[in-house]
Design an enzyme around this catalytic site. Structure first.
Site, PDB file in Angstrom:
ATOM      1  CB  THR A   1      -6.710   8.718   1.252  1.00  0.00           C
ATOM      2  OG1 THR A   1      -5.606   8.407   2.256  1.00  0.00           O
ATOM      3  CG2 THR A   1      -6.623   7.473   0.144  1.00  0.00           C
TER       4      THR A   1
ATOM      5  CE1 TYR B   1      -8.189   6.740   7.720  1.00  0.00           C
ATOM      6  CE2 TYR B   1      -9.187   5.312   6.439  1.00  0.00           C
ATOM      7  CZ  TYR B   1      -8.315   6.309   6.465  1.00  0.00           C
ATOM      8  OH  TYR B   1      -7.307   6.713   5.702  1.00  0.00           O
TER       9      TYR B   1
ATOM     10  CG  HIS C   1      -2.207   0.497   1.021  1.00  0.00           C
ATOM     11  ND1 HIS C   1      -2.602   1.683   0.001  1.00  0.00           N
ATOM     12  CD2 HIS C   1      -3.542   0.347   1.304  1.00  0.00           C
ATOM     13  CE1 HIS C   1      -3.801   1.932   0.115  1.00  0.00           C
ATOM     14  NE2 HIS C   1      -4.461   1.030   0.953  1.00  0.00           N
TER      15      HIS C   1
END
Length: 663
Positions: A504, A491, A377
């Site tokens: 993001t 979240y 990621h």
């Protein structure tokens, strides 16, 4: 420069971090021998045409960030806790926070080539010392090929590999259709518009698209898709990319194989030759190594960094270089998928033997042809990976390179395919053994449960003039309250790819609106009429839509506060009291971590909890059904949570359909 406010006024639909791009690239038609078979398509507009003129990610006003932060804290704190947090936030905003904000703004003005969050966000990932598997890496499973005979492991592995290479070549040739969000496709997603916009200078191209209500998105992450690996280093990892290498890495039964899939002329090797090499690998009866090297990528990053150096020093430099520089990692598993939970466990973590978790992505194929992308990621977000997945699925199903009747080329795979051998000393063997023990122990504690709600999906919810995402996020709040009698930090990831080097932002779904509504439904607090309950749903939906819009425009509070904290650290300033507040720790301890994806190419997705006492909730809202895939460790009960999700969805659908809510 067009401001965020101007964007806000017209950009009325927004992309979450997992949502698919709009696939509008011109589709090709050719015979298999045609030169165009090397590419997905040939875009009229160059791939990076809009990149130079993308608007910059705004830094919110400090007073707006503090206001939004306090609003998000309201449902999580009692009155005394909130007063303390409010005072600390006020002192921060009027004192050291203002100084840090001014410094952050000044630094941002000096670095107009990027965004204020890009550097700190890369550092956040790369400095993390936890293992990447379960803590960071998610998976997205492919939908099955609609033609069952094409789900054969060898056929599918060949076709997906060729389609992935077509994506690579199309991207690097600059002819991959740019990523654009079209609000009025009939005007902006047309050959005429594309013929015109390609002649607009790249420094102005974004504005030309904007005038047609089209929003180009950042594509700066795409080059890391291929030939890339996260390298473990002490204290902070590094991202490595070598675009010159032409080989594929294949893992099977813990053994490593490499062979060239791009020839010296830069063309994709004949599909029948790739098929022959993969068939050769699948027929290799070599048992799994006694000490499977892949376990090392499941380790603590500092531990792995030390062991990697040991590997390099022990004569494995060339073998590791071939692993790190491979175009991507293809993982061939020797077993079929039993059920959805088995699919989740296989694609999220596997057995630790047949993955290289540090690669930019692993393309996994089980024996029955079930396939998924498992990706690291730090280098990028779901938008880039999902574009790749969508294109690979579409290309491999509509333009397969081989058929089930295709025969592999007669070629010398013994010479073409190299099996990598690693020299292991006692220290490395001990390191692998310990890594295996820790990995196996952790995986045993992880629960993954899936669920499908079939009473309806986004089509019905939209007829009720509600946001489907808002409804499902409310359901998660109701479910957790019903199960644990709490409202907790939540979240939801939102993409800021509408801005240059955007990453993001966080949507905070737990609000005073969801808390009141959850208590009314889950706790049955108060006697509310059907009209009052419906009004509560409307208020939740409106507020969640507002939060989503703000986040997509870089107007959340999480990234700004994180940037200010990083600024204090870079200046050597002691941590402000604001960040020492227990409430700040609580809101960043995300017990409910959620992310949504929706695409015809994606069957399901999943990721691990981000905290030990949390849930990792991957969900999809389809036309006529809603799906969830929930992960948890022993302190939480995922199956019971999904039962509460089901009950909460039933309650909401009963309200919307004018039925009595059952107890």
């Amino acid at each position: 420069m067009v401001t965020g406010a101007l964007l806000f006024s017209s950009f009325s639909h927004f992309r979450r971090a997992w949502l698919p791009p709009v696939l509008t690239g011109p589709r090709r038609s050719y015979s298999q021998d045609d030169a165009l078979s090397q590419y997905l398509h040939r875009s009229l507009v160059p791939t990076m045409h809009y990149q130079k003129s993308l608007p910059r990610l705004p830094i919110p006003k400090l007073e707006d960030t503090i206001r939004r932060y306090l609003i998000a804290q309201k449902p999580l704190l009692d009155e005394d806790q909130f007063r303390k947090t409010e005072q600390l936030a006020g002192n921060f905003g009027n004192g050291i926070g203002r100084e840090l904000h001014d410094q952050l703004v000044a630094k941002d003005k000096q670095n107009k080539h990027t965004s204020y969050i890009s550097g700190p966000w890369f550092d956040m990932y790369l400095q993390a010392r936890e293992p990447v598997v379960l803590n960071f890496n998610p998976f997205m499973a492919f939908s099955p090929d609609p033609k069952p005979e094409y789900n054969n492991q060898l056929v599918k592995a060949t076709n997906m590999t060729v389609s992935a290479l077509r994506f690579l070549k199309t991207l690097r040739a600059g002819i991959l259709e740019p990523e654009v969000f079209h609000l009025n496709p009939s005007k902006s997603d047309t050959p005429l518009f594309k013929k015109c916009i390609r002649f607009v200078p790249s420094s102005l191209s974004w504005f030309g698209a904007y005038m047609m209500n089209a929003y180009p998105l950042d594509m700066s992450q795409y080059f890391r898709l291929f030939n890339s690996t996260r390298l473990p280093k002490p204290k902070k990892d590094e991202l490595f990319t070598d675009e010159h290498e032409r080989h594929l890495l294949v893992l099977r039964n813990g053994n490593f194989y490499v062979f060239d899939v791009i020839d010296r002329n830069g063309d994709i090797v004949k599909p029948s030759e790739i098929q022959a090499h993969l068939k050769f690998i699948l027929s290799d009866n070599t048992p799994a190594p006694a000490f499977p090297l892949a376990y090392l990528t499941t380790e603590n990053r500092d531990t792995w960094a030390t062991l990697r150096q040991e590997l390099l020093d022990n004569g494995n430099r060339e073998a590791l270089r071939k692993v790190d520089s491979a175009i991507f990692c293809l993982c061939l598993d020797d077993f079929p998928i039993k059920d959805l939970n088995h699919l989740s466990h296989t694609m999220l973590h596997g057995d630790g033997i047949n993955r290289w978790y540090d690669k930019s992505f692993n393309l996994i194929l089980a024996k029955d042809g079930s396939a998924a992308i498992h990706f690291e990621h730090s280098w990028g977000d779901g938008v880039a990976v999902l574009r790749f997945q969508n294109e690979v699925f579409k290309d491999s199903t509509e333009f397969p390179a081989i058929t089930p009747q295709s025969q592999p080329t007669a070629c010398d795979s013994v010479r073409a395919v190299e099996k990598l051998n690693f020299k292991l000393n006692d220290a490395l063997k001990e390191g692998i053994t310990k890594a295996k023990q820790k990995f196996d122990a952790t995986v045993k504690t992880l629960t993954l449960e899936t669920f499908r709600f079939k009473r309806g999906g986004k089509e019905f919810i939209k007829t009720q003039k509600l946001s489907p995402d808002a409804v499902v996020q409310l359901v998660f709040q109701m479910a957790f309250l019903r199960q644990y009698d709490q409202t907790v930090a939540t979240y939801e990831s939102c993409s800021t790819a509408a801005f240059k080097h955007g990453r993001t932002e966080t949507i905070r779904p737990a609000s005073v609106y969801t808390k009141v509504c959850s208590e009314a439904l889950a706790r049955r607090l108060g006697k509310h009429s059907p009209m009052e309950l419906r009004q509560m749903l409307t208020e939740c939906s409106k507020y969640h839509s507002q939060l989503t819009k703000e986040a997509a425009l870089g107007q959340g509070f999480d990234r700004h506060l994180y940037g200010l904290r990083c600024e204090a650290e870079s200046q050597g300033i002691s941590l402000p009291d604001f960040y020492k507040d227990q409430a700040y720790a609580w809101i960043n301890h995300n017990i409910l971590s959620t992310s949504t994806l929706s695409s015809s190419a994606v069957f399901m997705g999943g990721f691990g909890p981000v905290v030990p006492d949390g849930f990792g909730i991957a969900y999809g809202i389809h036309d006529n059904w809603i799906g969830c895939n929930v992960s948890a460790y022993p302190s939480r009960n995922a199956l019971e949570f999904l039962q509460c999700v089901h009950k909460s969805l039933d309650d909401i659908f009963d309200i919307l359909q004018g039925k009595e809510i059952s107890n």
